[in-house]
Design an enzyme around this catalytic site. Structure first.
Site, PDB file in Angstrom:
ATOM      1  N   ASP A  72     -42.114  37.037 -33.088  1.00  8.36           N
ATOM      2  CA  ASP A  72     -40.900  37.135 -32.284  1.00  8.36           C
ATOM      3  C   ASP A  72     -41.117  36.234 -31.071  1.00  8.36           C
ATOM      4  O   ASP A  72     -42.251  35.886 -30.729  1.00  8.36           O
ATOM      5  CB  ASP A  72     -40.578  38.569 -31.873  1.00  8.36           C
ATOM      6  CG  ASP A  72     -39.112  38.689 -31.438  1.00  8.36           C
ATOM      7  OD1 ASP A  72     -38.450  37.636 -31.259  1.00  8.36           O
ATOM      8  OD2 ASP A  72     -38.616  39.817 -31.273  1.00  8.36           O
TER       9      ASP A  72
HETATM   10  C1  BGC Z   1     -35.404  38.485 -30.353  1.00  5.80           C
HETATM   11  C2  BGC Z   1     -35.255  37.982 -31.775  1.00  5.80           C
HETATM   12  C3  BGC Z   1     -34.574  36.639 -31.758  1.00  5.80           C
HETATM   13  C4  BGC Z   1     -35.403  35.693 -30.936  1.00  5.80           C
HETATM   14  C5  BGC Z   1     -34.848  34.292 -30.841  1.00  5.80           C
HETATM   15  C6  BGC Z   1     -36.061  37.469 -29.459  1.00  5.80           C
HETATM   16  O1  BGC Z   1     -35.978  37.851 -28.125  1.00  5.80           O
HETATM   17  O2  BGC Z   1     -36.134  39.691 -30.348  1.00  5.80           O
HETATM   18  O3  BGC Z   1     -34.526  38.908 -32.540  1.00  5.80           O
HETATM   19  O4  BGC Z   1     -34.389  36.167 -33.060  1.00  5.80           O
HETATM   20  O5  BGC Z   1     -35.498  36.201 -29.600  1.00  5.80           O
HETATM   21  O6  BGC Z   1     -33.718  34.274 -30.049  1.00  5.80           O
END
Ligand code: BGC
Length: 672
Positions: A223
């Site tokens: 993530d």
């Molecule tokens: C989120 C993800 C997301 C990623 C990219 C993160 O903060 O938890 O779900 O895909 O950012 O934006």
């Protein structure tokens, strides 16, 4: 790990290999000095969120949130949702969509509940699987997220989710396991630690469970900014650290020199990146919907997901020729997803009052925009009084009032602080109810709402969720009776927060102990006999359905086909979501009262009968046995329950399972 046929790992220098394991920026992978094509990834679950070179969001179709897709209980619509978002991704050049999220809705406080499907692992997994197929059949990859146990925002980057093995397998891994059947190209790890080790460094979780046990053979992406020690994450088989992480090169080089990571471990992840690049290169993305069709898909899904919870005296649908008042600016500009799930749409929605006036041409539809906003004004009492007099006089003169309300803000990064409506909305509902006995409440929220303080004062309650750019069209169509509601709740609505297992306890900041175990959602309320306001699976229709003629046919050792008739006994065509639950009557281990094991959404014309069939297999009867470390079915009696909701069981049947003795443990009949 299969070797990439197209890109030879031996042609890469050590530095290129390591840099391939992190992005070059927020959304792109590294090119290894032109040796490897780059991949573009982009959010998200309720539509494409993509940025242009100036970091402005590009416009895309704002689709209903996954929580609303879940309320459709419709596999085909989950597929359609995926396909539609994939079209936007293709049009904008994204190779991989960072969706769907399949974490369990364990507490209604979770700020990201709108990005997730349900409190039930099976419903979540099945719909996520169909969504993934929809995206990937168009030639775009997906990222199934967030593995694992990412169930609240508070402390999401620090607080560990402490969970026992059985619960992990039955509740928290299970939706991933089902969704993996669609072979997502990538899986994204969670921010939080699981059992004391960050998901991004948790080798048991990523290699031991996700890859070896659940059979995932694609790429694992971190993530965003969840990686603290790059070499540790790579050791845990995170293949791609996103976004660009400047520590990666030095961290991995140093670890290699010290013998803390091996070249094989690095190559393993590099091959996974190369394989993904190859997959992207070999794919020929194909759009199948133009912009208008994408919008229509959003409307179709929204109409099928919006859920009617209460409809006293059949106040809905609104009858043409009446005098109605629409109250609240959410009927003009509804709320939608925030954070990484925010979608910038250029579609301009018509206000509900206008749409209703068009759909009910003989009616008089008034509108008071400021109603709810005004109640929250810290402004002068005189203005408040003038406003109150105006709106309540209007309300008094109408046949019914439709009021649009919401709860505490729902977003990534923080949780809701309570599950009631905003105070001022509750106040408006109660006041309106003093002057008009036909109040219809439309709720623009995506998780359970405590309605105790006002529900008895109103005739109807509808959950419109976050329906994206289709919200106003879909809700007006349902209110006006053009569309017959067919959504059902994908989570239980407790009376209040205190009735949930977690209540307002959000962990101690370091640890959240999941001592509710497998008893999440309806499994909890049923086990402990706690009444809920609206049960899991509940949703009303303008039609009326009758269930009968249950038959259960055994087709294999542990395989059964459950069939039953549903008759539409009303004069309105409609669709019914029927749910098949299984109860283990005697068991050596503690089990839920019953668990959802199948469901079907069936369109049935007025007066017509349809026979519905749902298949049950080994997994429908199994629990995760931690002594055997596998799914296990215990011989004996099971009850099959067919219901219109988890609390409205229409038909029950008994079956007996008699597997070969060699598969069984010593038996004891343990009552509960
Ligand atoms: C989120 C993800 C997301 C990623 C990219 C993160 O903060 O938890 O779900 O895909 O950012 O934006």
């Amino acid at each position: 790990m299969a070797k990439s046929k197209k890109y030879d790992i031996n042609k890469l220098t050590l530095e290129e290999k390591i840099l391939l394991l992190t992005g070059v920026n927020e959304w792109k992978t590294y090119s290894a000095n032109g040796k490897v094509p780059q991949i573009v990834v982009s959010d998200g679950p309720n539509g494409l969120q993509m940025f242009d070179d100036d970091n402005n969001r590009k416009s895309a179709t704002a689709m209903p949130a996954l929580s609303l897709v879940a309320q459709t209980w419709d596999k085909e619509l989950a597929y359609l949702d995926g396909e539609t978002i994939a079209n936007d991704a293709i049009e904008n050049g994204a190779d991989i969509l960072l969706a769907p999220g399949v974490n369990i809705k364990r507490t209604p406080l979770n700020g990201r509940n709108f990005e997730y499907f349900s409190e039930d692992p099976m419903l979540s997994g099945v719909l996520a699987r169909e969504f993934i197929k929809g995206v990937q059949d168009r030639g775009v990859g997906t990222s199934l997220k967030h593995f694992c146990a990412n169930n609240r925002e508070k402390g999401r980057r620090v607080q560990t989710s402490e969970i026992d093995e059985r619960t992990l397998n039955e509740i928290y891994y299970r939706p991933f396991e089902i969704a993996l059947e669609a072979k997502p190209w990538t899986v994204m790890c969670a921010y939080n630690p699981v059992n004391g080790v960050y998901a991004s460094e948790n080798k048991k979780l990523l290699k031991g469970v996700l890859r070896d046990k659940l059979g995932f053979d694609g790429l694992i992406v971190s993530d965003w900014a969840s990686v603290q020690n790059p070499y540790k994450s790579i050791k845990a088989t995170i293949d791609l650290i996103m976004p660009y992480n400047e520590l990666t090169l030095d961290s991995v080089k140093e670890a290699l020199a010290k013998g803390n990571i091996s070249m094989e471990e690095i190559d393993y992840c590099v091959e996974n990146v190369l394989n993904l690049v190859e997959k992207v290169q070999n794919s020929t993305p194909k759009m199948n919907y133009n912009k208008e069709q994408r919008h229509q898909n959003a409307v179709k899904i929204a109409k099928a997901g919006i859920t009617l919870l209460k409809n006293e005296d059949n106040i809905l649908p609104l009858k043409d020729g009446g005098k109605y008042l629409v109250v609240g600016d959410l009927s003009e500009t509804p709320l939608g997803g925030l954070g990484s799930a925010y979608v910038q749409t250029d579609y301009v929605q018509e206000p509900v009052a206008k749409l209703l006036a068009e759909k009910l041409p003989k009616s008089e539809v008034g509108y008071d925009r400021a109603a709810c906003a005004c109640a929250s004004w810290a402004g002068s009492n005189r203005i408040k009084l003038e406003y109150a007099k105006r709106v309540y006089t209007e309300a008094y003169e109408k046949d019914a009032v439709i009021v649009f309300v919401s709860g505490d803000t729902e977003s990534e990064s923080f949780d809701r602080s309570h599950i009631k409506l905003k105070k001022e909305y509750e106040e408006v509902i109660r006041n309106l109810a003093r002057y008009n006995e036909n109040i219809i409440v439309v709720i623009n929220a995506t998780s359970a709402i405590d309605m105790q303080d006002w529900i008895d004062d109103v005739k109807a309650v509808v959950i419109e969720g976050f329906a994206g750019e289709a919200t106003n069209e879909a809700i007006s169509s349902i209110l006006a009776g053009e569309t017959n509601p067919s959504g059902k709740l994908a989570e239980s609505f407790p009376y209040d927060l205190e009735d949930t297992f977690t209540g307002d306890d959000t962990g101690n900041g370091l640890v959240e102990w999941y001592n509710d175990g497998i008893f999440v959602g309806y499994r909890y309320y049923e086990k402990y006999g706690i009444d809920v306001l609206f049960p899991f699976g509940h949703g009303l229709s303008y039609s009326e359905f009758k269930y009968d003629n249950l038959s259960i046919e055994q087709t294999g050792e542990c395989d059964f086909t459950v069939s039953y008739d549903i008759t539409n006994v009303s004069n309105v065509d409609g669709a019914e979501v029927s749910q098949v639950y299984v109860k283990d009557v005697f068991s050596m281990v503690i089990r839920p009262e019953k668990e959802l094991k199948g469901f079907e959404k069936t369109f049935i014309k007025a007066g017509e009968t349809k026979r519905v069939s749902v298949k049950l297999d080994f997994r429908s009867f199994a629990y995760y046995n931690t002594a055997l470390d596998k799914w296990h079915v215990e011989n004996g009696a099971f009850t099959v329950l067919v219901g219109a909701s988890s609390a409205d069981i229409k038909l029950t049947g008994k079956i007996n399972i008699n597997l070969d003795d060699s598969t069984q443990q010593s038996q004891a009949l343990v009552g509960r």
